[in-house]
Design a protein around this motif. Sequence first.
Motif, PDB file in Angstrom:
ATOM      1  N   UNK A 182       0.808  -1.220   0.000  1.00 29.78           N
ATOM      2  CA  UNK A 182       0.000   0.000   0.000  1.00 29.78           C
ATOM      3  C   UNK A 182       0.840   1.269   0.000  1.00 29.78           C
ATOM      4  N   UNK A 183       2.129   1.160   0.300  1.00 30.47           N
ATOM      5  CA  UNK A 183       2.979   2.343   0.237  1.00 30.47           C
ATOM      6  C   UNK A 183       3.060   2.947  -1.149  1.00 30.47           C
ATOM      7  N   UNK A 184       2.800   2.136  -2.184  1.00 32.89           N
ATOM      8  CA  UNK A 184       2.769   2.695  -3.540  1.00 32.89           C
ATOM      9  C   UNK A 184       1.407   2.510  -4.211  1.00 32.89           C
ATOM     10  N   UNK A 185       0.351   2.270  -3.406  1.00 36.64           N
ATOM     11  CA  UNK A 185      -1.003   2.251  -3.956  1.00 36.64           C
ATOM     12  C   UNK A 185      -1.427   0.951  -4.596  1.00 36.64           C
ATOM     13  N   UNK A 186      -0.646  -0.113  -4.412  1.00 35.12           N
ATOM     14  CA  UNK A 186      -0.896  -1.398  -5.070  1.00 35.12           C
ATOM     15  C   UNK A 186      -1.460  -2.392  -4.059  1.00 35.12           C
ATOM     16  N   UNK A 187      -2.602  -3.012  -4.379  1.00 36.55           N
ATOM     17  CA  UNK A 187      -3.120  -4.034  -3.479  1.00 36.55           C
ATOM     18  C   UNK A 187      -3.671  -5.222  -4.268  1.00 36.55           C
ATOM     19  N   UNK A 188      -3.757  -6.357  -3.555  1.00 36.68           N
ATOM     20  CA  UNK A 188      -4.140  -7.627  -4.153  1.00 36.68           C
ATOM     21  C   UNK A 188      -5.378  -8.168  -3.453  1.00 36.68           C
ATOM     22  N   UNK A 189      -6.262  -8.755  -4.223  1.00 35.30           N
ATOM     23  CA  UNK A 189      -7.405  -9.484  -3.687  1.00 35.30           C
ATOM     24  C   UNK A 189      -7.211 -10.960  -4.025  1.00 35.30           C
ATOM     25  N   UNK A 190      -7.287 -11.808  -2.997  1.00 37.40           N
ATOM     26  CA  UNK A 190      -7.067 -13.241  -3.163  1.00 37.40           C
ATOM     27  C   UNK A 190      -8.402 -13.973  -3.049  1.00 37.40           C
ATOM     28  N   UNK A 191      -9.070 -14.176  -4.182  1.00 34.23           N
ATOM     29  CA  UNK A 191     -10.342 -14.898  -4.183  1.00 34.23           C
ATOM     30  C   UNK A 191     -10.071 -16.378  -3.905  1.00 34.23           C
ATOM     31  N   UNK A 192     -10.684 -16.909  -2.837  1.00 41.21           N
ATOM     32  CA  UNK A 192     -10.518 -18.327  -2.485  1.00 41.21           C
ATOM     33  C   UNK A 192     -11.777 -19.051  -2.961  1.00 41.21           C
ATOM     34  N   UNK A 193     -11.661 -19.835  -4.043  1.00 45.03           N
ATOM     35  CA  UNK A 193     -12.826 -20.318  -4.770  1.00 45.03           C
ATOM     36  C   UNK A 193     -12.853 -21.836  -4.876  1.00 45.03           C
ATOM     37  N   UNK A 194     -14.059 -22.371  -4.874  1.00 46.21           N
ATOM     38  CA  UNK A 194     -14.270 -23.800  -5.088  1.00 46.21           C
ATOM     39  C   UNK A 194     -14.280 -24.061  -6.592  1.00 46.21           C
ATOM     40  N   UNK A 195     -13.356 -24.878  -7.097  1.00 46.36           N
ATOM     41  CA  UNK A 195     -13.304 -25.110  -8.547  1.00 46.36           C
ATOM     42  C   UNK A 195     -14.557 -25.782  -9.093  1.00 46.36           C
ATOM     43  N   UNK A 196     -15.369 -26.374  -8.214  1.00 44.88           N
ATOM     44  CA  UNK A 196     -16.585 -27.066  -8.660  1.00 44.88           C
ATOM     45  C   UNK A 196     -17.816 -26.176  -8.600  1.00 44.88           C
ATOM     46  N   UNK A 197     -17.647 -24.904  -8.254  1.00 44.58           N
ATOM     47  CA  UNK A 197     -18.789 -24.001  -8.130  1.00 44.58           C
ATOM     48  C   UNK A 197     -18.620 -22.813  -9.073  1.00 44.58           C
ATOM     49  N   UNK A 198     -19.084 -22.953 -10.317  1.00 40.56           N
ATOM     50  CA  UNK A 198     -18.891 -21.875 -11.298  1.00 40.56           C
ATOM     51  C   UNK A 198     -19.545 -20.570 -10.886  1.00 40.56           C
ATOM     52  N   UNK A 199     -20.603 -20.643 -10.058  1.00 39.69           N
ATOM     53  CA  UNK A 199     -21.260 -19.398  -9.654  1.00 39.69           C
ATOM     54  C   UNK A 199     -20.322 -18.550  -8.792  1.00 39.69           C
ATOM     55  N   UNK A 200     -19.455 -19.185  -8.016  1.00 40.73           N
ATOM     56  CA  UNK A 200     -18.466 -18.429  -7.245  1.00 40.73           C
ATOM     57  C   UNK A 200     -17.507 -17.691  -8.182  1.00 40.73           C
ATOM     58  N   UNK A 201     -17.069 -18.363  -9.210  1.00 41.45           N
ATOM     59  CA  UNK A 201     -16.147 -17.744 -10.169  1.00 41.45           C
ATOM     60  C   UNK A 201     -16.815 -16.575 -10.895  1.00 41.45           C
ATOM     61  N   UNK A 202     -18.107 -16.732 -11.197  1.00 37.75           N
ATOM     62  CA  UNK A 202     -18.830 -15.631 -11.856  1.00 37.75           C
ATOM     63  C   UNK A 202     -18.898 -14.415 -10.944  1.00 37.75           C
ATOM     64  N   UNK A 203     -19.190 -14.661  -9.651  1.00 40.30           N
ATOM     65  CA  UNK A 203     -19.241 -13.537  -8.707  1.00 40.30           C
ATOM     66  C   UNK A 203     -17.861 -12.898  -8.547  1.00 40.30           C
ATOM     67  N   UNK A 204     -16.819 -13.726  -8.489  1.00 42.41           N
ATOM     68  CA  UNK A 204     -15.466 -13.191  -8.390  1.00 42.41           C
ATOM     69  C   UNK A 204     -15.108 -12.368  -9.629  1.00 42.41           C
ATOM     70  N   UNK A 205     -15.562 -12.834 -10.798  1.00 45.63           N
ATOM     71  CA  UNK A 205     -15.324 -12.081 -12.023  1.00 45.63           C
ATOM     72  C   UNK A 205     -15.959 -10.702 -11.988  1.00 45.63           C
ATOM     73  N   UNK A 206     -17.161 -10.631 -11.433  1.00 47.22           N
ATOM     74  CA  UNK A 206     -17.835  -9.325 -11.345  1.00 47.22           C
ATOM     75  C   UNK A 206     -17.105  -8.402 -10.366  1.00 47.22           C
ATOM     76  N   UNK A 207     -16.647  -8.972  -9.247  1.00 44.59           N
ATOM     77  CA  UNK A 207     -15.892  -8.152  -8.294  1.00 44.59           C
ATOM     78  C   UNK A 207     -14.582  -7.680  -8.922  1.00 44.59           C
ATOM     79  N   UNK A 208     -13.905  -8.576  -9.625  1.00 44.19           N
ATOM     80  CA  UNK A 208     -12.659  -8.199 -10.294  1.00 44.19           C
ATOM     81  C   UNK A 208     -12.890  -7.063 -11.288  1.00 44.19           C
TER      82      UNK A 208
END
Length: 469
Positions: free
Chosen positions: A372-398
């Motif tokens: 954060x000292x240079x304005x850069x941050x990471x989001x680590x989505x922890x997702x179930x590979x068998x649940x495509x709806x989670x990936x879709x929601x993560x895609x929208x957040x991304x």
Amino acid sequence: MNVALEALTAELAPQFGERWITNPSRLETFAYAEGHHAKLIPALVVQPETTEEVCILMAATHRHGVPVVALGAGTSLEGNASPVELGLTVDFSRMDRVLEVSAEDMLCVVQPGVTRVALNTELRTTGLFFPLDPGANATIGGMIATRASGTNAVRYGTMRETVLALKVVLPDGTLIQTGSRARKSAAGYDLTHLFTGSEGTLGLVVEATLRLHGIPEHVLAGSFTFDTIEGAVSTVINTIQLGVAVARMELLDPAAIRACNVYSHLDLPELPTLFIELHGSEAIIEDQRATIEAIGRDLGGRDFAMSTDADERNRLFRARHDALPAARASRPGAVVWSTDVCVPISRLTDAIAGAHAAIEEAGLTAPIVGHVGDGNFHVLFVLDPAKPEEWERAGRVNDSLVNHALSVDGTCTGEHGIGLGKRQALVREHGDAAVDLMRTIKRAIDPDGRLNPGKVFELTPATAKDDHG
């Protein structure tokens, strides 16, 4: 194996011997990468040991029309080094020598397969060090490819400021040198920085001249907990705006602290936490420590503990670097999709608060960590590979993270690069005209599109959208 690959193997396998890899079980080991993208097993892998061998390889693949992907340590997060076509993967693990250290000029010359940890081990008796620390033990070649930075970038800059000169093998096997040992130059186009950040799509780096820094006289490191994310981030902003020369200023949100406590056997309070490191003389870093503490106390800062003990410092930042595997371990069987954005420091509070709100609304588990000292941050989505709806929601957040970053004149990626995952975001950031200019440069240098095909952008506009743009 297709006809072109068979012809290439017939021509070069005798020369490279056991370093020409076709065995399926060995090839599988080269499909690994840290990112969440699908992994294709390379059709062929070769392990060159010299610049001359890389020139021979590129000339031969040019003749046979074989795609080429360069591979370092496999720690990239956006599919940057994952093959998408059957071709040749050039594994640089055997080109791992430090060729020269010039203490007087504060620089070194290295091959691309040298890792940052190995380089600093080599430098330990010189009084100099290579400060860039992206967390993973990445290779120098990979760090050049993605224009990497990491935890020390707020003080020491990124690979953009670190790379002075390169030797690069072009797609037809031609060897060129860019830059020099001089600290500045006005001689022609800046080819060094054209290749730095090009993700292996324009040429293969076979040698790099890097700027080094003096090992600091004293190092003070520790953690500062806060009642709120806003208080922690505001402390960062005020510290930077006051000109305090912090070496590292890392943020972990409560979810990240929780995961790191379990994975790294810590007992940190599950609160928004800054990990801070200061470099300099004893008097200077004590003054900086007092300034940061005073700023933070006014903004809801709680426990503030700093130490000069090297073991404690390494333990603390090892936990920070373990945030990705810690997130993965927090949910058995999960896949972690790590994304990053970077915004002007004045917009950081809104960006992180907005990310938290979007994650909560989507009902996702997604720790936030950041340089954060240079304005850069990471989001680590922890997702179930068998649940495509989670990936879709993560895609929208991304998408919302990227859109917000671009709306405040930030960038869709501070250090991960574009790779496969952010090709559409690149167009949103720079516009069609600028990306078309990138395509023009690509076609001029690699007209057949053989180098790391499919990365950064599709060579033909608007041909295919990636899944997680």
